[in-house]
Motif scaffolding. Structure first.
Motif, PDB file in Angstrom:
ATOM      1  N   TRP A   1       0.824  -1.208   0.000  1.00 25.63           N
ATOM      2  CA  TRP A   1       0.000   0.000   0.000  1.00 25.63           C
ATOM      3  C   TRP A   1       0.856   1.255   0.000  1.00 25.63           C
ATOM      4  CZ3 TRP A   1      -5.522   0.136   1.676  1.00 25.63           C
ATOM      5  CH2 TRP A   1      -6.119  -1.115   1.543  1.00 25.63           C
TER       6      TRP A   1
ATOM      7  N   ILE B   1      -1.147  -1.819   7.694  1.00 26.53           N
ATOM      8  CA  ILE B   1      -2.232  -1.075   7.052  1.00 26.53           C
ATOM      9  C   ILE B   1      -3.248  -2.029   6.442  1.00 26.53           C
ATOM     10  CG2 ILE B   1      -2.742   0.484   5.135  1.00 26.53           C
ATOM     11  CD1 ILE B   1      -0.139   1.916   5.729  1.00 26.53           C
TER      12      ILE B   1
ATOM     13  N   ILE C   1      -5.510  -3.403   9.247  1.00 27.66           N
ATOM     14  CA  ILE C   1      -6.433  -2.382   9.753  1.00 27.66           C
ATOM     15  C   ILE C   1      -7.530  -2.099   8.737  1.00 27.66           C
ATOM     16  CG2 ILE C   1      -6.606   0.007  10.542  1.00 27.66           C
ATOM     17  CD1 ILE C   1      -3.727  -0.215  11.497  1.00 27.66           C
ATOM     18  N   ARG C   2      -7.171  -2.073   7.475  1.00 25.01           N
ATOM     19  CA  ARG C   2      -8.147  -1.794   6.425  1.00 25.01           C
ATOM     20  C   ARG C   2      -9.182  -2.907   6.296  1.00 25.01           C
ATOM     21  NH1 ARG C   2      -9.929   2.197   2.661  1.00 25.01           N
ATOM     22  NH2 ARG C   2     -11.208   1.063   1.178  1.00 25.01           N
TER      23      ARG C   2
ATOM     24  N   LEU D   1     -12.596   7.472   7.055  1.00 27.74           N
ATOM     25  CA  LEU D   1     -11.930   6.815   8.181  1.00 27.74           C
ATOM     26  C   LEU D   1     -12.647   5.536   8.574  1.00 27.74           C
ATOM     27  CD1 LEU D   1      -9.497   7.319  10.056  1.00 27.74           C
ATOM     28  CD2 LEU D   1     -11.063   8.405  11.654  1.00 27.74           C
TER      29      LEU D   1
ATOM     30  N   TRP E   1     -12.204   1.856   7.071  1.00 25.96           N
ATOM     31  CA  TRP E   1     -11.219   0.931   7.635  1.00 25.96           C
ATOM     32  C   TRP E   1     -11.913   0.147   8.742  1.00 25.96           C
ATOM     33  CZ3 TRP E   1      -5.841   1.436   6.160  1.00 25.96           C
ATOM     34  CH2 TRP E   1      -5.645   2.399   5.181  1.00 25.96           C
TER      35      TRP E   1
ATOM     36  N   ARG F   1     -11.217  -2.042  11.098  1.00 21.95           N
ATOM     37  CA  ARG F   1     -10.769  -2.107  12.494  1.00 21.95           C
ATOM     38  C   ARG F   1     -10.907  -0.760  13.196  1.00 21.95           C
ATOM     39  NH1 ARG F   1      -7.946  -6.790  14.042  1.00 21.95           N
ATOM     40  NH2 ARG F   1      -7.257  -5.659  15.893  1.00 21.95           N
ATOM     41  N   ILE F   2     -11.263   0.285  12.458  1.00 15.99           N
ATOM     42  CA  ILE F   2     -11.549   1.581  13.058  1.00 15.99           C
ATOM     43  C   ILE F   2     -13.043   1.734  13.271  1.00 15.99           C
ATOM     44  CG2 ILE F   2     -11.249   4.066  12.820  1.00 15.99           C
ATOM     45  CD1 ILE F   2      -8.659   2.455  13.123  1.00 15.99           C
TER      46      ILE F   2
ATOM     47  N   ALA G   1      -3.538   2.812  15.697  1.00 16.02           N
ATOM     48  CA  ALA G   1      -4.193   2.231  14.525  1.00 16.02           C
ATOM     49  C   ALA G   1      -4.873   3.313  13.702  1.00 16.02           C
ATOM     50  CB  ALA G   1      -5.208   1.177  14.972  1.00 16.02           C
ATOM     51  N   ILE G   2      -5.499   4.281  14.384  1.00 17.23           N
ATOM     52  CA  ILE G   2      -6.112   5.405  13.665  1.00 17.23           C
ATOM     53  C   ILE G   2      -5.037   6.251  12.999  1.00 17.23           C
ATOM     54  CG2 ILE G   2      -7.529   7.465  13.930  1.00 17.23           C
ATOM     55  CD1 ILE G   2      -8.894   6.132  16.280  1.00 17.23           C
TER      56      ILE G   2
ATOM     57  N   THR H   1      -3.807   4.622   9.944  1.00 22.93           N
ATOM     58  CA  THR H   1      -4.795   4.786   8.882  1.00 22.93           C
ATOM     59  C   THR H   1      -4.652   6.134   8.204  1.00 22.93           C
ATOM     60  OG1 THR H   1      -6.339   3.363  10.103  1.00 22.93           O
ATOM     61  CG2 THR H   1      -7.267   4.766   8.392  1.00 22.93           C
TER      62      THR H   1
ATOM     63  N   TRP I   1      -3.371   8.066   3.813  1.00 18.57           N
ATOM     64  CA  TRP I   1      -3.995   8.996   2.872  1.00 18.57           C
ATOM     65  C   TRP I   1      -3.831  10.446   3.276  1.00 18.57           C
ATOM     66  CZ3 TRP I   1      -7.865  11.613   5.432  1.00 18.57           C
ATOM     67  CH2 TRP I   1      -8.504  10.961   6.493  1.00 18.57           C
TER      68      TRP I   1
END
Length: 249
Positions: free
Chosen positions: A6, A38, A41-42, A220, A223, A225-226, A240-241, A244, A248
């Motif tokens: 990524w 990433i 988390i995505r 946001l 994703w 896991r967010i 983790a946030i 993320t 981007w």
């Protein structure tokens, strides 16, 4: 294997100085490991379900935990957001993040607070955010789900960058918040609450641009896991946030 990466080489070079120095044996490629973090988390996968192309799953998980404790992700987010252009206007808002049962068990075991509260019919956390006029994140704050918007704003007020205007919804209609913005040279563009006796004027045309922070929350929450919090500790959920946002930003 290149389709799974990524992060580009250009992005990796921007954040490479923030990684801790290697001691002893050479480590696995940071680009490879961070791309695996990433990816997890995505997609919302378990750490042990990460593709083998990113390296050993244990290495990806342990690197994420260690970097979280060292504040690597938070430091990268702070440096990248600080290097951006000075914003003309700021936008402030908050959103709820549902806590999965694996994260909510922290309350039952009586450990340290994990920023999880009971509101909206369940256990969740609340993410307070400030972004610029283009929807780029500048300040983040994680709190219990029952915390009000203006209390979260009180905790972020000292971290606000210089700007001309602040856009917010009716949840931030408080006299002390307007006064604090004036002291910083920021004009408030916040609609008045229905129960306010003396309504304050604001620019309706400017206020319509507040949809950009809503769009940011939508991106946001793509994703998984967010959108659903699986991490019990706030110490690992906030990085983790940040990871993320790094992708981007």
């Amino acid at each position: 294997m290149s389709d799974l990466f990524w992060l580009t080489d250009k992005r990796t070079r921007r954040i490479e100085p923030c990684f801790p120095q290697s001691h002893g044996n050479p480590r696995l490629d940071e680009k490879r490991v961070l791309s695996g973090i990433i990816f997890v988390i995505r997609s919302g996968l378990r750490w042990r379900d990460a593709p083998r192309d990113y390296g050993p799953q244990k290495t990806i998980y342990s690197r994420f935990i260690r970097w979280s404790r060292l504040g690597v992700f938070n430091r990268i987010f702070a440096e990248l957001s600080a290097k951006g252009p000075r914003p003309e206007r700021l936008m402030i808002d908050a959103t709820h993040l549902k806590a999965h049962q694996t994260a909510a068990s922290l309350l039952i075991k009586g450990l340290l607070p994990g920023r999880i509260g009971r509101t909206k019919g369940g256990l969740n956390s609340k993410l307070h955010a400030v972004c610029d006029g283009h929807g780029r994140l500048l300040v983040l704050l994680l709190s219990d789900g029952q915390m009000s918007d203006y209390k979260g704003a009180a905790l972020m007020i000292d971290a606000l960058p210089k700007a001309k205007a602040m856009l917010g919804d009716r949840g931030y209609d408080a006299d002390w918040f307007r006064a604090a913005l004036i002291q910083r040279g920021i004009t408030s563009c916040i609609p008045s609450k229905a129960n306010r006796k003396v309504h304050t004027d604001h620019d309706w045309t400017l206020c319509r641009q507040r949809h950009r922070i809503e769009n940011m929350f939508g991106r946001l929450k793509d994703w998984r896991r967010i959108h659903t919090r699986y991490d019990r500790c706030a110490q690992t959920f906030m990085p983790a946030i940040a990871a993320t946002v790094i992708f981007w930003l």
